[in-house]
Write an enzyme that holds these catalytic residues in place. Structure first.
Site, PDB file in Angstrom:
ATOM      1  N   ASP A  10      53.289  22.019  98.860  1.00 25.58           N
ATOM      2  CA  ASP A  10      53.974  20.830  98.362  1.00 25.58           C
ATOM      3  C   ASP A  10      52.977  20.139  97.419  1.00 25.58           C
ATOM      4  O   ASP A  10      51.776  20.410  97.486  1.00 25.58           O
ATOM      5  CB  ASP A  10      54.337  19.945  99.561  1.00 25.58           C
ATOM      6  CG  ASP A  10      54.918  18.613  99.141  1.00 25.58           C
ATOM      7  OD1 ASP A  10      55.808  18.598  98.274  1.00 25.58           O
ATOM      8  OD2 ASP A  10      54.477  17.578  99.682  1.00 25.58           O
ATOM      9  N   LEU A  11      53.464  19.271  96.566  1.00 23.14           N
ATOM     10  CA  LEU A  11      52.556  18.621  95.601  1.00 23.14           C
ATOM     11  C   LEU A  11      52.150  17.218  96.067  1.00 23.14           C
ATOM     12  O   LEU A  11      50.990  16.971  96.396  1.00 23.14           O
ATOM     13  CB  LEU A  11      53.248  18.549  94.233  1.00 23.14           C
ATOM     14  CG  LEU A  11      52.459  17.871  93.114  1.00 23.14           C
ATOM     15  CD1 LEU A  11      51.179  18.632  92.788  1.00 23.14           C
ATOM     16  CD2 LEU A  11      53.323  17.773  91.846  1.00 23.14           C
ATOM     17  N   ASP A  12      53.143  16.310  96.101  1.00 25.24           N
ATOM     18  CA  ASP A  12      52.863  14.909  96.427  1.00 25.24           C
ATOM     19  C   ASP A  12      52.394  14.779  97.879  1.00 25.24           C
ATOM     20  O   ASP A  12      53.126  15.141  98.797  1.00 25.24           O
ATOM     21  CB  ASP A  12      54.127  14.062  96.225  1.00 25.24           C
ATOM     22  CG  ASP A  12      54.587  14.053  94.774  1.00 25.24           C
ATOM     23  OD1 ASP A  12      53.818  13.604  93.924  1.00 25.24           O
ATOM     24  OD2 ASP A  12      55.708  14.502  94.500  1.00 25.24           O
ATOM     25  N   THR A  18      50.489  10.877  94.835  1.00 28.44           N
ATOM     26  CA  THR A  18      51.293  10.135  93.860  1.00 28.44           C
ATOM     27  C   THR A  18      52.127   9.043  94.532  1.00 28.44           C
ATOM     28  O   THR A  18      52.779   8.262  93.839  1.00 28.44           O
ATOM     29  CB  THR A  18      52.271  11.083  93.134  1.00 28.44           C
ATOM     30  OG1 THR A  18      52.890  11.886  94.122  1.00 28.44           O
ATOM     31  CG2 THR A  18      51.565  11.947  92.116  1.00 28.44           C
ATOM     32  N   LYS A  46      59.019   9.877 101.263  1.00 28.60           N
ATOM     33  CA  LYS A  46      58.199  11.071 101.030  1.00 28.60           C
ATOM     34  C   LYS A  46      59.066  12.314 101.100  1.00 28.60           C
ATOM     35  O   LYS A  46      59.778  12.519 102.091  1.00 28.60           O
ATOM     36  CB  LYS A  46      57.085  11.172 102.071  1.00 28.60           C
ATOM     37  CG  LYS A  46      55.917  10.270 101.761  1.00 28.60           C
ATOM     38  CD  LYS A  46      54.753  10.559 102.682  1.00 28.60           C
ATOM     39  CE  LYS A  46      53.585   9.638 102.359  1.00 28.60           C
ATOM     40  NZ  LYS A  46      52.528   9.748 103.376  1.00 28.60           N
ATOM     41  N   ARG A  50      64.602  11.881  93.829  1.00 23.92           N
ATOM     42  CA  ARG A  50      64.656  10.616  93.077  1.00 23.92           C
ATOM     43  C   ARG A  50      65.976   9.888  93.286  1.00 23.92           C
ATOM     44  O   ARG A  50      66.009   8.700  93.595  1.00 23.92           O
ATOM     45  CB  ARG A  50      64.447  10.909  91.583  1.00 23.92           C
ATOM     46  CG  ARG A  50      64.150   9.671  90.760  1.00 23.92           C
ATOM     47  CD  ARG A  50      64.026  10.046  89.284  1.00 23.92           C
ATOM     48  NE  ARG A  50      63.119  11.173  89.074  1.00 23.92           N
ATOM     49  CZ  ARG A  50      63.054  11.884  87.956  1.00 23.92           C
ATOM     50  NH1 ARG A  50      63.822  11.576  86.932  1.00 23.92           N
ATOM     51  NH2 ARG A  50      62.212  12.898  87.838  1.00 23.92           N
ATOM     52  N   SER A 115      57.923  21.890  95.370  1.00 25.25           N
ATOM     53  CA  SER A 115      58.010  20.422  95.392  1.00 25.25           C
ATOM     54  C   SER A 115      59.374  19.937  94.925  1.00 25.25           C
ATOM     55  O   SER A 115      59.994  20.553  94.061  1.00 25.25           O
ATOM     56  CB  SER A 115      56.933  19.844  94.464  1.00 25.25           C
ATOM     57  OG  SER A 115      57.176  18.478  94.221  1.00 25.25           O
ATOM     58  N   ALA A 116      59.799  18.791  95.471  1.00 22.14           N
ATOM     59  CA  ALA A 116      61.055  18.177  95.036  1.00 22.14           C
ATOM     60  C   ALA A 116      60.898  17.477  93.691  1.00 22.14           C
ATOM     61  O   ALA A 116      61.890  17.102  93.061  1.00 22.14           O
ATOM     62  CB  ALA A 116      61.511  17.158  96.080  1.00 22.14           C
ATOM     63  N   LYS A 146      64.815  19.425 100.718  1.00 22.90           N
ATOM     64  CA  LYS A 146      64.217  19.614 102.033  1.00 22.90           C
ATOM     65  C   LYS A 146      64.915  18.624 102.979  1.00 22.90           C
ATOM     66  O   LYS A 146      65.200  17.511 102.548  1.00 22.90           O
ATOM     67  CB  LYS A 146      62.720  19.305 101.987  1.00 22.90           C
ATOM     68  CG  LYS A 146      61.934  20.182 101.003  1.00 22.90           C
ATOM     69  CD  LYS A 146      60.512  19.644 100.827  1.00 22.90           C
ATOM     70  CE  LYS A 146      59.793  20.369  99.688  1.00 22.90           C
ATOM     71  NZ  LYS A 146      58.456  19.850  99.394  1.00 22.90           N
ATOM     72  N   GLU A 170      52.539  21.069 103.901  1.00 22.57           N
ATOM     73  CA  GLU A 170      53.486  19.958 103.718  1.00 22.57           C
ATOM     74  C   GLU A 170      53.018  18.664 104.379  1.00 22.57           C
ATOM     75  O   GLU A 170      52.473  18.702 105.479  1.00 22.57           O
ATOM     76  CB  GLU A 170      54.815  20.335 104.370  1.00 22.57           C
ATOM     77  CG  GLU A 170      55.922  20.654 103.422  1.00 22.57           C
ATOM     78  CD  GLU A 170      56.412  19.513 102.553  1.00 22.57           C
ATOM     79  OE1 GLU A 170      56.110  18.343 102.849  1.00 22.57           O
ATOM     80  OE2 GLU A 170      57.093  19.785 101.566  1.00 22.57           O
ATOM     81  N   ASP A 171      53.285  17.533 103.741  1.00 24.87           N
ATOM     82  CA  ASP A 171      52.939  16.237 104.354  1.00 24.87           C
ATOM     83  C   ASP A 171      54.172  15.491 104.879  1.00 24.87           C
ATOM     84  O   ASP A 171      54.016  14.477 105.557  1.00 24.87           O
ATOM     85  CB  ASP A 171      52.213  15.335 103.353  1.00 24.87           C
ATOM     86  CG  ASP A 171      53.128  14.839 102.247  1.00 24.87           C
ATOM     87  OD1 ASP A 171      53.899  15.662 101.713  1.00 24.87           O
ATOM     88  OD2 ASP A 171      53.077  13.640 101.929  1.00 24.87           O
TER      89      ASP A 171
HETATM   90  C1  G6P Z   1      58.312  14.224  96.043  1.00 24.39           C
HETATM   91  C2  G6P Z   1      57.896  12.834  96.520  1.00 24.39           C
HETATM   92  C3  G6P Z   1      59.085  11.895  96.537  1.00 24.39           C
HETATM   93  C4  G6P Z   1      59.794  11.907  95.181  1.00 24.39           C
HETATM   94  C5  G6P Z   1      60.247  13.313  94.858  1.00 24.39           C
HETATM   95  C6  G6P Z   1      60.934  13.412  93.494  1.00 24.39           C
HETATM   96  O1  G6P Z   1      59.023  14.849  97.050  1.00 24.39           O
HETATM   97  O2  G6P Z   1      57.325  12.898  97.819  1.00 24.39           O
HETATM   98  O3  G6P Z   1      58.628  10.588  96.850  1.00 24.39           O
HETATM   99  O4  G6P Z   1      60.909  11.033  95.185  1.00 24.39           O
HETATM  100  O5  G6P Z   1      59.103  14.174  94.853  1.00 24.39           O
HETATM  101  O6  G6P Z   1      59.993  13.153  92.504  1.00 24.39           O
HETATM  102  P1  G6P Z   1      60.335  12.958  90.963  1.00 24.39           P
HETATM  103  O7  G6P Z   1      58.988  13.077  90.294  1.00 24.39           O
HETATM  104  O8  G6P Z   1      61.259  14.059  90.561  1.00 24.39           O
HETATM  105  O9  G6P Z   1      60.969  11.624  90.799  1.00 24.39           O
HETATM  106 MG    MG Z   2      54.930  15.637  99.892  1.00 24.92          MG
END
Ligand code: G6P
Ligand code: MG
Length: 216
Positions: A10-12, A18, A46, A50, A115-116, A146, A170-171
């Site tokens: 996962d990224l964030d 972020t 998390k 969006r 990542s989402a 997810k 994953e967090d």
């Molecule tokens: C990750 C973050 C979420 C965020 C989502 C979409 O999963 O944990 O907080 O809303 O990405 O991110 P984006 O950059 O597409 O708005």
């Molecule tokens: Mg995350």
């Protein structure tokens, strides 16, 4: 027998934090609509997409908006968010993340991002990490959020791996559930009280080693 051949990150919250930028941008949006938004509420976003995040925030503020208005608000939030993302540097990579990615590459493990975030490519670019990934599955490539396993299954497929050959990092609890639903092993980054079901929970990738990976 060690069957692990790939890692999907996962990224964030795993590679980079972020969440603070998401928080600032959502807070600015909520304030512009006349209500406040807390860090505690931000925690619940998390791993949440969006559009879904916006819907939750509007609900907390008791505000109703049409679909077209919601689209505009989501775009506004993203503009504010990207202003901050564009200032990011490799110094913001979380401790141990780059080192663990390098360790994985050194032993021939394949690496994917799952990542989402629709901004994943820009963020990886800002962090100078794009070259570390053999595949990137982001919010532009999947339709089910997810805890649906779609993003991780797509990651495994892009790497040419079976799910059971992959370990997910994953967090978010929704992400841990997604990995388990996809029949993958999962390392939780955060608290064991929250990340229930993970095969191992660590505080950050600075605690991760190949030895721990192969023992999963
Ligand atoms: C990750 C973050 C979420 C965020 C989502 C979409 O999963 O944990 O907080 O809303 O990405 O991110 P984006 O950059 O597409 O708005
Ligand atoms: Mg995350």
């Amino acid at each position: 027998m060690n069957t692990i051949k790939a890692c999907i990150f996962d990224l964030d919250g795993v590679i980079v934090d972020t969440a603070i930028y998401h928080y600032k941008a959502w807070k600015r949006l909520a304030n512009s609509l006349g209500f406040d938004f807390t860090e505690h509420q931000n925690e619940q976003l998390k791993g949440v997409s969006r559009v879904r995040s916006l819907q939750l925030i509007l609900g907390w503020g008791n505000v109703t908006k049409t679909e077209a208005e919601q689209e505009e608000l989501a775009t506004q939030k993203n503009t504010w968010y990207m202003e901050m993302v564009n200032q990011m540097t490799p110094a913001e990579i979380l401790p141990g993340a780059k080192e663990f990615l390098q360790a994985c590459r050194a032993v021939g493990l394949k690496i994917a991002l799952g990542s989402a975030s629709k901004n994943s490519m820009t963020i990886l670019d800002k962090l100078n990490l794009t070259d570390m990934f053999d595949a990137v599955i982001d919010g532009n490539k999947v339709s089910k959020a997810k805890p649906d396993p779609e993003v991780f299954l797509a990651g495994a497929q892009a790497l040419g791996m079976q799910p059971e050959e992959c370990v997910v990092f994953e967090d978010a609890i929704a992400g841990v559930e997604a990995a388990l639903a996809g029949d993958m092993k999962v390392v939780g980054i955060g608290s064991p009280d929250v990340l229930v079901g993970a095969n191992l929970v660590i505080k950050g990738l600075d605690e991760m080693t190949l030895n721990k990976l192969y023992k999963l």
